[in-house]
Design a protein around this motif. Sequence first.
Motif, short mmCIF file in Angstrom:
data_model
loop_
_atom_site.label_atom_id
_atom_site.label_comp_id
_atom_site.label_asym_id
_atom_site.label_seq_id
_atom_site.Cartn_x
_atom_site.Cartn_y
_atom_site.Cartn_z
N SER A 250 0.84 -1.19 0.00
CA SER A 250 0.00 0.00 0.00
C SER A 250 0.87 1.25 0.00
O SER A 250 2.10 1.19 0.16
N ASP A 251 0.24 2.39 -0.15
CA ASP A 251 0.99 3.66 -0.20
C ASP A 251 1.67 3.96 1.12
O ASP A 251 2.70 4.65 1.15
N THR A 252 1.12 3.47 2.21
CA THR A 252 1.70 3.73 3.53
C THR A 252 2.85 2.78 3.87
O THR A 252 3.43 2.90 4.94
N GLU A 253 3.15 1.83 2.99
CA GLU A 253 4.19 0.84 3.25
C GLU A 253 5.37 1.03 2.30
O GLU A 253 5.90 0.09 1.74
N ALA A 254 5.77 2.27 2.12
CA ALA A 254 6.87 2.57 1.21
C ALA A 254 8.18 1.96 1.68
O ALA A 254 9.10 1.74 0.88
N SER A 255 8.30 1.67 2.98
CA SER A 255 9.55 1.11 3.49
C SER A 255 9.73 -0.36 3.09
O SER A 255 10.82 -0.91 3.24
N VAL A 256 8.68 -1.01 2.59
CA VAL A 256 8.79 -2.40 2.13
C VAL A 256 9.43 -2.39 0.75
O VAL A 256 8.78 -2.09 -0.25
N ARG A 257 10.71 -2.72 0.68
CA ARG A 257 11.46 -2.59 -0.57
C ARG A 257 11.13 -3.68 -1.58
O ARG A 257 11.20 -3.48 -2.78
N THR A 258 10.74 -4.87 -1.09
CA THR A 258 10.33 -5.96 -1.96
C THR A 258 9.65 -7.02 -1.14
O THR A 258 9.74 -7.01 0.10
N ARG A 259 8.92 -7.92 -1.80
CA ARG A 259 8.32 -9.09 -1.17
C ARG A 259 8.76 -10.31 -1.96
O ARG A 259 8.52 -10.38 -3.17
N VAL A 260 9.40 -11.26 -1.31
CA VAL A 260 9.98 -12.38 -2.04
C VAL A 260 8.88 -13.36 -2.44
O VAL A 260 7.88 -13.55 -1.73
N TYR A 261 9.09 -14.02 -3.58
CA TYR A 261 8.10 -14.94 -4.11
C TYR A 261 8.74 -16.13 -4.81
O TYR A 261 8.07 -17.11 -5.11
N SER A 262 10.03 -16.06 -5.10
CA SER A 262 10.77 -17.15 -5.74
C SER A 262 10.04 -17.63 -6.98
O SER A 262 9.57 -16.84 -7.78
N ILE A 263 9.89 -18.97 -7.13
CA ILE A 263 9.24 -19.51 -8.32
C ILE A 263 7.75 -19.73 -8.12
O ILE A 263 7.06 -20.21 -9.03
N THR A 264 7.21 -19.36 -6.94
CA THR A 264 5.78 -19.52 -6.71
C THR A 264 4.97 -18.43 -7.40
O THR A 264 3.79 -18.63 -7.71
N GLY A 265 5.58 -17.26 -7.61
CA GLY A 265 4.88 -16.16 -8.26
C GLY A 265 4.01 -15.34 -7.33
O GLY A 265 3.42 -14.35 -7.74
N SER A 266 3.92 -15.73 -6.06
CA SER A 266 3.08 -15.01 -5.10
C SER A 266 3.76 -15.03 -3.74
O SER A 266 4.11 -16.11 -3.24
N PRO A 267 3.93 -13.89 -3.08
CA PRO A 267 4.54 -13.89 -1.75
C PRO A 267 3.69 -14.61 -0.71
O PRO A 267 4.21 -15.18 0.24
N ASN A 268 2.37 -14.59 -0.89
CA ASN A 268 1.51 -15.29 0.07
C ASN A 268 1.67 -16.80 -0.04
O ASN A 268 1.75 -17.50 0.98
N ILE A 269 1.71 -17.31 -1.27
CA ILE A 269 1.93 -18.75 -1.44
C ILE A 269 3.34 -19.13 -1.02
O ILE A 269 3.57 -20.19 -0.43
#
Length: 529
Positions: free
Chosen positions: A261-280
């Motif tokens: 979100s706009d308020t989470e600018a400090s999150v530089r990236t979310r890892v996802y590897s070969i799953t394609g989704s950080p949640n999965i």
Amino acid sequence: MKAIFFNSLLVRAILRLREWYHEGAIAGFFRCIAGAYPDSRFRQFWERFCAAPICTAANSRYARFMAALRRFVERLGDVAANSLIYRICLAVWKPVSTFLGGGLIGRACRFVGVRGLLLICLALYLPLDYAIRNYFPIAAVASIWDECMMLAAIAYILWHTAMRRAPVQSRATPVDSYLALFIGVGFFLMCAVSPNMGIAVDGYRAVVQYLLWFFLATRLIEDDRDFAIFYGTLVLMALVVAAHGIYQYIIAAPIPDSWVSDTEASVRTRVYSITGSPNIMGSLLVLFAPMVAGIAYYSKKMWVKVLAICATGMMCLCCIFTFSKGAWGGLVVAVVVFAIFLDRRLIALMGVAGAGALLAIPSIATRITYLFTADYAEASARAGRTVRWATGLDLLHSGNSWLGFGLGRFGGAVAMQNQVIEETETFEYFYMDNYYLKTLVEMGYIGLIFFIILLIGLVLWCLRSIGRTGYNQTDRTRVLAVSMFAGMCGVLVHCYFENIFEVPYMMAYFWSMAAAILYLGYFRKRRRT
């Protein structure tokens, strides 16, 4: 090496924390419980609970049906073994197998066997699926390769049984009945609510197809070598995926703007590897991190323990870098379950590690505190889980809430691929971000009730299996069973926040691990060498 390890600053700090823990009130509370447990009614209840036999009564209809089916398959095998075609195929195969079995690959295949190869392919479901979908030149193969793997497992089990090589002990379990009941209820609902039969069939297939891996894995894991191959391959696969996730965080892999979100600018990236989704990705790590931690408790070799502890830390760190709040919650549950059975000190260690992560990585604190802000409530009500869940419940109650809106019609992957209802200002397609609610919307209260019954039955029989495994100096099988069960509990919690079971390999992993737990408790057989 051992002296350097124990004299290091990190180890001394951990040992000091251990001393503080043993001197504290929490450890004293657990010591009181441990002292009262041997003479408690709970112990008597637990022992009676775990003493329940795995198989149905010998005169039950299910047992008679399975026995009759086995006899029928064996008679077919006798006919095949005496046929001319079989003798010709056997004569052709012997020199071919001798030629192929001479090299390193041939010897490795001979060592693991056909069952081992099938279990390795099952454990490598994620990387195989990724490679086939992205690099295989024939696009049609990508949509059917996992069905072909399932058919290969079925064919092997039938052939193995027909040739009278399968274990004499029946592999029927009470979980089979829970699964059959849910599959039957799903079939009834597919027929009862099907404005578009093609979509209903696709939705039904997506729900029940990968449940079948429980039946297959129960029969593929015949001895300790099969179990070790499956467990070890899962761990190696998860470690490689986690290492790739750490690499993505280091290089700050680009991600879509919608992931933060706009308020989470400090999150530089979310890892996802070969799953394609950080949640999965987070759910995958929740499922397998306890299995890696279990190796540290299972092995007696110090270097293995050290490597397992470091690998577990890497996987937990990678789970943090997914910035999936649902995965974080699932990881907490997995650690608590693991700690209750094996080492309650881990609860305190998790608290210390969590506090350290909040201080060391400010973006974690930002993402957590954002949940309690008015901005989050407004965003969730506008386009987040709040409005999605409300929309799903509105659709459910717009028709027959007991039978549901229809399989494959809303809230999941099949509905997203077949958007047959016209979108308006008040209606649009999206993922429900809650597998239980997605099941409720598509299958109604009847479907959700039987799905919950299935999960409760699975958990109860997994607990019984854990209670029957050994945990002493010579046999630490319980560690491995608890490790898999803890990860499964974490995934069940994460399903409340995401459609985890919409992903085929997550469901295949979950149900095959359940089969492995029941093997350890009820069917375990040490392989003769």
